[in-house]
Motif scaffolding. Structure first.
Motif, mmCIF file in Angstrom:
data_model
loop_
_atom_site.group_PDB
_atom_site.id
_atom_site.type_symbol
_atom_site.label_atom_id
_atom_site.label_comp_id
_atom_site.label_asym_id
_atom_site.label_seq_id
_atom_site.Cartn_x
_atom_site.Cartn_y
_atom_site.Cartn_z
ATOM 1 N N ILE A 1 40.248 22.302 78.450
ATOM 2 C CA ILE A 1 40.991 23.516 78.120
ATOM 3 C C ILE A 1 42.249 23.536 78.987
ATOM 4 O O ILE A 1 42.180 23.223 80.176
ATOM 5 C CB ILE A 1 40.170 24.792 78.402
ATOM 6 N N ALA A 2 43.375 23.892 78.386
ATOM 7 C CA ALA A 2 44.624 23.933 79.153
ATOM 8 C C ALA A 2 45.532 25.029 78.625
ATOM 9 O O ALA A 2 45.564 25.300 77.423
ATOM 10 C CB ALA A 2 45.337 22.585 79.070
ATOM 11 N N ASN A 3 46.277 25.628 79.540
ATOM 12 C CA ASN A 3 47.323 26.565 79.134
ATOM 13 C C ASN A 3 48.493 25.781 78.568
ATOM 14 O O ASN A 3 48.803 24.697 79.042
ATOM 15 C CB ASN A 3 47.842 27.361 80.331
ATOM 16 N N ASP A 4 49.134 26.345 77.565
ATOM 17 C CA ASP A 4 50.377 25.773 77.043
ATOM 18 C C ASP A 4 51.502 26.662 77.528
ATOM 19 O O ASP A 4 51.752 27.729 76.974
ATOM 20 C CB ASP A 4 50.358 25.691 75.518
ATOM 21 N N LEU A 5 52.150 26.222 78.585
ATOM 22 C CA LEU A 5 53.213 27.002 79.209
ATOM 23 C C LEU A 5 54.412 27.188 78.277
ATOM 24 O O LEU A 5 55.249 28.051 78.501
ATOM 25 C CB LEU A 5 53.657 26.324 80.514
ATOM 26 N N SER A 6 54.483 26.392 77.214
ATOM 27 C CA SER A 6 55.617 26.494 76.299
ATOM 28 C C SER A 6 55.429 27.593 75.253
ATOM 29 O O SER A 6 56.322 27.849 74.457
ATOM 30 C CB SER A 6 55.860 25.148 75.607
ATOM 31 N N TYR B 1 39.166 22.781 83.066
ATOM 32 C CA TYR B 1 40.257 23.715 82.763
ATOM 33 C C TYR B 1 41.454 23.353 83.613
ATOM 34 O O TYR B 1 41.360 23.285 84.837
ATOM 35 C CB TYR B 1 39.819 25.157 83.022
ATOM 36 N N VAL B 2 42.588 23.105 82.971
ATOM 37 C CA VAL B 2 43.834 22.822 83.669
ATOM 38 C C VAL B 2 44.712 24.057 83.491
ATOM 39 O O VAL B 2 45.225 24.313 82.398
ATOM 40 C CB VAL B 2 44.522 21.556 83.114
ATOM 41 N N GLY B 3 44.843 24.819 84.564
ATOM 42 C CA GLY B 3 45.556 26.090 84.490
ATOM 43 C C GLY B 3 46.996 25.984 84.949
ATOM 44 O O GLY B 3 47.283 25.439 85.998
ATOM 45 N N ALA B 4 47.877 26.490 84.123
ATOM 46 C CA ALA B 4 49.290 26.656 84.465
ATOM 47 C C ALA B 4 49.768 27.818 83.614
ATOM 48 O O ALA B 4 50.062 27.654 82.438
ATOM 49 C CB ALA B 4 50.096 25.395 84.168
ATOM 50 N N ASN B 5 49.752 29.015 84.186
ATOM 51 C CA ASN B 5 50.102 30.187 83.384
ATOM 52 C C ASN B 5 50.864 31.183 84.235
ATOM 53 O O ASN B 5 50.983 31.025 85.433
ATOM 54 C CB ASN B 5 48.842 30.816 82.775
ATOM 55 N N SER B 6 51.351 32.206 83.574
ATOM 56 C CA SER B 6 52.091 33.229 84.305
ATOM 57 C C SER B 6 51.418 34.590 84.206
ATOM 58 O O SER B 6 52.067 35.614 84.277
ATOM 59 C CB SER B 6 53.547 33.277 83.829
#
Length: 175
Positions: free
Chosen positions: A124-129, A159-164
């Motif tokens: 699972i990963a955030n899509d920062l785009s 889970y690879v998290g990169a979010n705001s």
């Protein structure tokens, strides 16, 4: 080769010729790169590259033969929300960047030296785009259902998290 040098993709092109436009995938990849993170759809290739490296190390150390290395070391099926809001595997792969939800999930099989027969996991990963990687109800649905799938099947969840953060104003439950 021209004049003893390798030719590039723009060799012979007039200087006034405009550069080709970036694809949707490259635009999204660049947006993530500017934010200092990896585009979520590139994670699959990173996992495959890491597994290939493990196999190459074993071969170079003489612990296994090149013939023992599987031809395919990684496979993934994207999991998406259907019209009813249930997480389902995509019937056929789609190009990266066509998602409209800022959370992406895959069912991944890795053929590693520890599991040469294949080991499943949920990635699972955030899509920062997508909306700067903010969490809203649909992102929560993807995360929650993909996590539940991993628990139900007793397979690892990564889970690879990169979010705001949360997207306020969309749901009273988030306020």
């Amino acid at each position: 080769r021209a004049n003893g040098r390798d030719t590039g993709s723009l060799d012979g092109t007039l200087a006034a010729t405009p550069y080709p436009l970036l694809s949707v995938t490259d635009q999204r990849r660049m947006r993530c790169h500017k934010a200092g993170t990896t585009y979520c759809y590139d994670l699959l290739e990173l996992f495959a590259t890491a597994v290939k490296s493990q196999w190459e190390e074993l071969v170079s150390a003489g612990h296994c033969k090149p013939a023992d290395v599987p031809a395919k070391v990684a496979d993934a099926t994207e999991l998406v929300l259907d019209k009813a809001g249930s997480l389902e595997p995509l019937a056929s792969p789609r190009e990266p960047g066509l998602n409209r939800v800022g959370m992406v999930a895959w069912r991944v099989t890795l053929w590693t030296p520890e599991y040469p027969q294949g080991r499943d996991m949920v990635l699972i990963a955030n899509d920062l785009s997508v909306q700067n990687g903010t969490f809203g109800p649909r992102e929560d649905d993807v995360f929650r259902q993909a996590s539940a799938l991993a628990r139900a099947e007793r397979i690892p969840r990564v889970y690879v998290g990169a979010n705001s953060g949360a997207r306020f104003g969309l749901s009273d439950s988030v306020k």
